[in-house]
Design a protein around this motif. Structure first.
Motif, PDB file in Angstrom:
ATOM      1  N   GLU A  54     -36.117  -3.583 -30.604  1.00  0.00           N
ATOM      2  CA  GLU A  54     -35.028  -4.193 -29.845  1.00  0.00           C
ATOM      3  C   GLU A  54     -33.754  -3.349 -29.947  1.00  0.00           C
ATOM      4  OE1 GLU A  54     -34.474  -8.200 -31.102  1.00  0.00           O
ATOM      5  OE2 GLU A  54     -36.561  -8.778 -30.733  1.00  0.00           O
ATOM      6  N   GLY A  55     -33.160  -3.044 -28.790  1.00  0.00           N
ATOM      7  CA  GLY A  55     -31.875  -2.370 -28.745  1.00  0.00           C
ATOM      8  C   GLY A  55     -31.890  -0.880 -28.986  1.00  0.00           C
ATOM      9  N   GLU A  56     -33.083  -0.277 -29.069  1.00  0.00           N
ATOM     10  CA  GLU A  56     -33.165   1.161 -29.327  1.00  0.00           C
ATOM     11  C   GLU A  56     -33.753   1.891 -28.123  1.00  0.00           C
ATOM     12  OE1 GLU A  56     -31.881   2.747 -31.804  1.00  0.00           O
ATOM     13  OE2 GLU A  56     -31.289   0.941 -32.898  1.00  0.00           O
ATOM     14  N   ASN A  57     -33.416   3.183 -28.009  1.00  0.00           N
ATOM     15  CA  ASN A  57     -33.900   4.007 -26.903  1.00  0.00           C
ATOM     16  C   ASN A  57     -34.973   5.010 -27.319  1.00  0.00           C
ATOM     17  OD1 ASN A  57     -32.075   2.886 -24.966  1.00  0.00           O
ATOM     18  ND2 ASN A  57     -30.439   4.111 -25.894  1.00  0.00           N
ATOM     19  N   HIS A  58     -35.029   5.339 -28.601  1.00  0.00           N
ATOM     20  CA  HIS A  58     -35.996   6.320 -29.092  1.00  0.00           C
ATOM     21  C   HIS A  58     -36.560   5.871 -30.430  1.00  0.00           C
ATOM     22  CE1 HIS A  58     -33.766   8.911 -26.267  1.00  0.00           C
ATOM     23  NE2 HIS A  58     -34.857   9.646 -26.222  1.00  0.00           N
ATOM     24  N   ALA A  59     -37.785   6.280 -30.686  1.00  0.00           N
ATOM     25  CA  ALA A  59     -38.396   6.124 -32.016  1.00  0.00           C
ATOM     26  C   ALA A  59     -39.233   7.359 -32.261  1.00  0.00           C
ATOM     27  CB  ALA A  59     -39.265   4.869 -32.080  1.00  0.00           C
ATOM     28  N   SER A  60     -38.804   8.225 -33.181  1.00  0.00           N
ATOM     29  CA  SER A  60     -39.437   9.544 -33.300  1.00  0.00           C
ATOM     30  C   SER A  60     -40.467   9.640 -34.419  1.00  0.00           C
ATOM     31  CB  SER A  60     -38.372  10.623 -33.490  1.00  0.00           C
ATOM     32  OG  SER A  60     -37.578  10.341 -34.631  1.00  0.00           O
ATOM     33  N   PHE A  61     -40.415   8.757 -35.401  1.00  0.00           N
ATOM     34  CA  PHE A  61     -41.446   8.695 -36.435  1.00  0.00           C
ATOM     35  C   PHE A  61     -41.410   7.302 -37.043  1.00  0.00           C
ATOM     36  CE2 PHE A  61     -37.672  10.406 -38.624  1.00  0.00           C
ATOM     37  CZ  PHE A  61     -37.525   9.493 -39.653  1.00  0.00           C
ATOM     38  N   LYS A  71     -41.601  -3.194 -43.753  1.00  0.00           N
ATOM     39  CA  LYS A  71     -40.393  -2.433 -43.431  1.00  0.00           C
ATOM     40  C   LYS A  71     -40.764  -0.958 -43.281  1.00  0.00           C
ATOM     41  CE  LYS A  71     -38.140  -6.231 -43.956  1.00  0.00           C
ATOM     42  NZ  LYS A  71     -37.343  -6.491 -45.164  1.00  0.00           N
ATOM     43  N   PHE A  72     -40.152  -0.308 -42.290  1.00  0.00           N
ATOM     44  CA  PHE A  72     -40.500   1.066 -41.946  1.00  0.00           C
ATOM     45  C   PHE A  72     -39.248   1.898 -41.708  1.00  0.00           C
ATOM     46  CE2 PHE A  72     -43.784  -1.825 -40.631  1.00  0.00           C
ATOM     47  CZ  PHE A  72     -44.954  -1.230 -41.074  1.00  0.00           C
ATOM     48  N   ALA A  73     -39.282   3.143 -42.168  1.00  0.00           N
ATOM     49  CA  ALA A  73     -38.253   4.105 -41.799  1.00  0.00           C
ATOM     50  C   ALA A  73     -38.620   4.683 -40.446  1.00  0.00           C
ATOM     51  CB  ALA A  73     -38.163   5.212 -42.841  1.00  0.00           C
ATOM     52  N   VAL A  74     -37.698   4.581 -39.495  1.00  0.00           N
ATOM     53  CA  VAL A  74     -37.943   5.025 -38.128  1.00  0.00           C
ATOM     54  C   VAL A  74     -36.775   5.904 -37.679  1.00  0.00           C
ATOM     55  CG1 VAL A  74     -38.339   4.315 -35.736  1.00  0.00           C
ATOM     56  CG2 VAL A  74     -39.225   2.910 -37.622  1.00  0.00           C
ATOM     57  N   GLY A  75     -37.091   7.046 -37.080  1.00  0.00           N
ATOM     58  CA  GLY A  75     -36.052   7.904 -36.524  1.00  0.00           C
ATOM     59  C   GLY A  75     -35.571   7.355 -35.196  1.00  0.00           C
ATOM     60  N   ARG A  79     -30.121   8.508 -36.301  1.00  0.00           N
ATOM     61  CA  ARG A  79     -30.120   7.618 -37.460  1.00  0.00           C
ATOM     62  C   ARG A  79     -31.542   7.422 -37.973  1.00  0.00           C
ATOM     63  NH1 ARG A  79     -29.058   2.701 -34.893  1.00  0.00           N
ATOM     64  NH2 ARG A  79     -29.884   3.811 -33.095  1.00  0.00           N
ATOM     65  N   VAL A  80     -31.636   7.184 -39.265  1.00  0.00           N
ATOM     66  CA  VAL A  80     -32.885   6.708 -39.850  1.00  0.00           C
ATOM     67  C   VAL A  80     -32.701   5.216 -40.093  1.00  0.00           C
ATOM     68  CG1 VAL A  80     -34.489   6.843 -41.774  1.00  0.00           C
ATOM     69  CG2 VAL A  80     -33.389   8.929 -40.916  1.00  0.00           C
ATOM     70  N   ALA A  81     -33.407   4.421 -39.296  1.00  0.00           N
ATOM     71  CA  ALA A  81     -33.271   2.977 -39.375  1.00  0.00           C
ATOM     72  C   ALA A  81     -34.399   2.380 -40.206  1.00  0.00           C
ATOM     73  CB  ALA A  81     -33.284   2.377 -37.966  1.00  0.00           C
ATOM     74  N   VAL A  82     -34.110   1.299 -40.894  1.00  0.00           N
ATOM     75  CA  VAL A  82     -35.154   0.499 -41.529  1.00  0.00           C
ATOM     76  C   VAL A  82     -35.482  -0.631 -40.561  1.00  0.00           C
ATOM     77  CG1 VAL A  82     -35.777  -0.985 -43.463  1.00  0.00           C
ATOM     78  CG2 VAL A  82     -34.423   1.087 -43.849  1.00  0.00           C
ATOM     79  N   VAL A  83     -36.710  -0.595 -40.058  1.00  0.00           N
ATOM     80  CA  VAL A  83     -37.158  -1.527 -39.020  1.00  0.00           C
ATOM     81  C   VAL A  83     -38.139  -2.522 -39.621  1.00  0.00           C
ATOM     82  CG1 VAL A  83     -38.426  -1.720 -36.836  1.00  0.00           C
ATOM     83  CG2 VAL A  83     -36.796   0.149 -37.182  1.00  0.00           C
ATOM     84  N   SER A  89     -46.597  -8.502 -33.908  1.00  0.00           N
ATOM     85  CA  SER A  89     -45.693  -9.017 -32.885  1.00  0.00           C
ATOM     86  C   SER A  89     -45.303  -7.937 -31.888  1.00  0.00           C
ATOM     87  CB  SER A  89     -44.427  -9.583 -33.536  1.00  0.00           C
ATOM     88  OG  SER A  89     -44.739 -10.617 -34.438  1.00  0.00           O
ATOM     89  N   PRO A  90     -44.983  -8.306 -30.634  1.00  0.00           N
ATOM     90  CA  PRO A  90     -44.641  -7.312 -29.613  1.00  0.00           C
ATOM     91  C   PRO A  90     -43.213  -6.794 -29.695  1.00  0.00           C
ATOM     92  CG  PRO A  90     -44.638  -9.508 -28.664  1.00  0.00           C
ATOM     93  CD  PRO A  90     -45.124  -9.659 -30.067  1.00  0.00           C
ATOM     94  N   SER A  91     -42.448  -7.239 -30.679  1.00  0.00           N
ATOM     95  CA  SER A  91     -41.096  -6.722 -30.843  1.00  0.00           C
ATOM     96  C   SER A  91     -40.815  -6.477 -32.315  1.00  0.00           C
ATOM     97  CB  SER A  91     -40.057  -7.686 -30.264  1.00  0.00           C
ATOM     98  OG  SER A  91     -40.054  -8.907 -30.972  1.00  0.00           O
ATOM     99  N   ALA A  92     -39.912  -5.540 -32.574  1.00  0.00           N
ATOM    100  CA  ALA A  92     -39.486  -5.194 -33.927  1.00  0.00           C
ATOM    101  C   ALA A  92     -37.968  -5.087 -33.924  1.00  0.00           C
ATOM    102  CB  ALA A  92     -40.124  -3.880 -34.363  1.00  0.00           C
ATOM    103  N   LYS A  93     -37.355  -5.252 -35.095  1.00  0.00           N
ATOM    104  CA  LYS A  93     -35.898  -5.271 -35.176  1.00  0.00           C
ATOM    105  C   LYS A  93     -35.389  -4.305 -36.238  1.00  0.00           C
ATOM    106  CE  LYS A  93     -35.307 -10.095 -33.692  1.00  0.00           C
ATOM    107  NZ  LYS A  93     -34.733 -11.427 -34.037  1.00  0.00           N
ATOM    108  N   VAL A  94     -34.269  -3.654 -35.922  1.00  0.00           N
ATOM    109  CA  VAL A  94     -33.587  -2.827 -36.913  1.00  0.00           C
ATOM    110  C   VAL A  94     -32.919  -3.755 -37.917  1.00  0.00           C
ATOM    111  CG1 VAL A  94     -31.725  -1.187 -37.325  1.00  0.00           C
ATOM    112  CG2 VAL A  94     -33.223  -0.898 -35.343  1.00  0.00           C
TER     113      VAL A  94
END
Length: 298
Positions: A54-61, A71-75, A79-83, A89-94
């Protein structure tokens, strides 16, 4: 040596990348970069789940966070976000932002690309100019270590890509796609500092992208322009095997499965590449095993 290719069900992405095999859940996680989409392939179920962040445009890893279930580290951009994602579920949140990079104006267009944790749980991730431009070497490679400031490792990078480590030989392998080569570094596992780079593989035609390593120390190099994953002995630079895929743009590779003997391969459907471009594959029958992938310590 013969091998068998199989497409994962419901695995399509415009730009599949960042495969990570999680031993704990017996699942392959990966991303579709431009759609900020996460995937989880459940090996036992032979089923693929996906979610939009939700609310993001890219996810690189995507890499599981050590000690934090779900919980996942996502590029995400720079930023490196914890998602937070339950894997179904069909949605994930930072949930929070762990690190940010390149705040300066000269790097304002860059985004994080490939990332991976070293065997000690340090995150290494690099950046790139968002469009493929041979003149834009504004990327950098960073080390993100728990409790320490973000540490730049390398600069003047075109497209920061594949990473792999070998603890037996104290080596680190790294790909800047624009160099068309793989560099090997001496690696201090106590400090996380690479040194003494040397070229161990170079291909005049195909762009190297993601990379992994097997238990014998051979590296596997995905080629974005070549239908091929190359198995290479980095000690001799010899190509030991060419693993051919039915689509051109091969983005990354990771060993997984219950015995770590399945090679998972992500691909891209960029530039209107026809099906099965963008699907993720599993390769069996290679007769080798990979190394366990590490979670990120944040």
């Amino acid at each position: 040596m013969s091998y068998t290719l199989e497409e994962l069900p419901n695995s399509h992405g415009l730009l599949g990348e960042g495969p990570h095999w999680d031993i704990e859940t017996q699942s392959l996680y990966y991303v579709d970069i431009p759609n900020a989409k996460l995937f989880r392939y459940d090996y036992e179920e032979n089923k693929t789940y996906s979610a939009i962040i939700e609310g993001e445009n890219h996810a690189s890893f995507i890499i599981p966070v050590d000690g934090e279930s779900g919980k996942f580290a996502v590029g995400c951009e720079r930023r490196v976000a914890v998602v937070a994602w339950d894997g179904v579920s069909p949605s994930a949140k930072v949930e929070r932002i762990a690190y940010s990079v390149q705040p300066g104006e000269e790097f304002s267009s860059n985004r994080i690309n490939d990332g991976k944790a070293d065997p000690r749980g340090r995150l290494f991730a690099g950046t790139m100019f968002p469009d493929i431009d041979m003149t834009k070497r504004t990327g950098e490679l960073y080390r993100f270590e728990k409790g320490k400031p973000v540490a730049p490792i390398k600069s003047e990078i075109g497209i920061s890509n594949g990473l792999a480590w070998n603890e037996k030989t104290n080596k680190f392998y790294y790909i800047d796609t624009m160099d068309l080569e793989v560099k090997e570094y001496d690696y201090d596992f106590d400090t996380g500092v690479p040194s003494n780079p040397k070229v161990v593989f170079k291909h005049a035609e195909h762009w190297p992208d993601g990379m992994t390593i097997d238990s014998e120390g051979n590296i596997y190099i995905a080629t974005f322009t070549g239908h091929t994953v190359y198995k290479v002995n980095p000690r001799t630079s010899e190509i030991l095997q060419e693993i051919k895929l039915p689509t051109k743009q091969i983005t990354s590779v990771a060993f997984g499965g219950p015995n770590l003997d399945v090679l998972f391969v992500t691909t891209s459907a960029y530039f209107d590449e026809p099906a099965p471009a963008g699907n993720t594959f599993k390769v069996t029958g290679l007769g080798v095993k990979g190394l366990p992938m590490s979670k990120v310590k944040i």
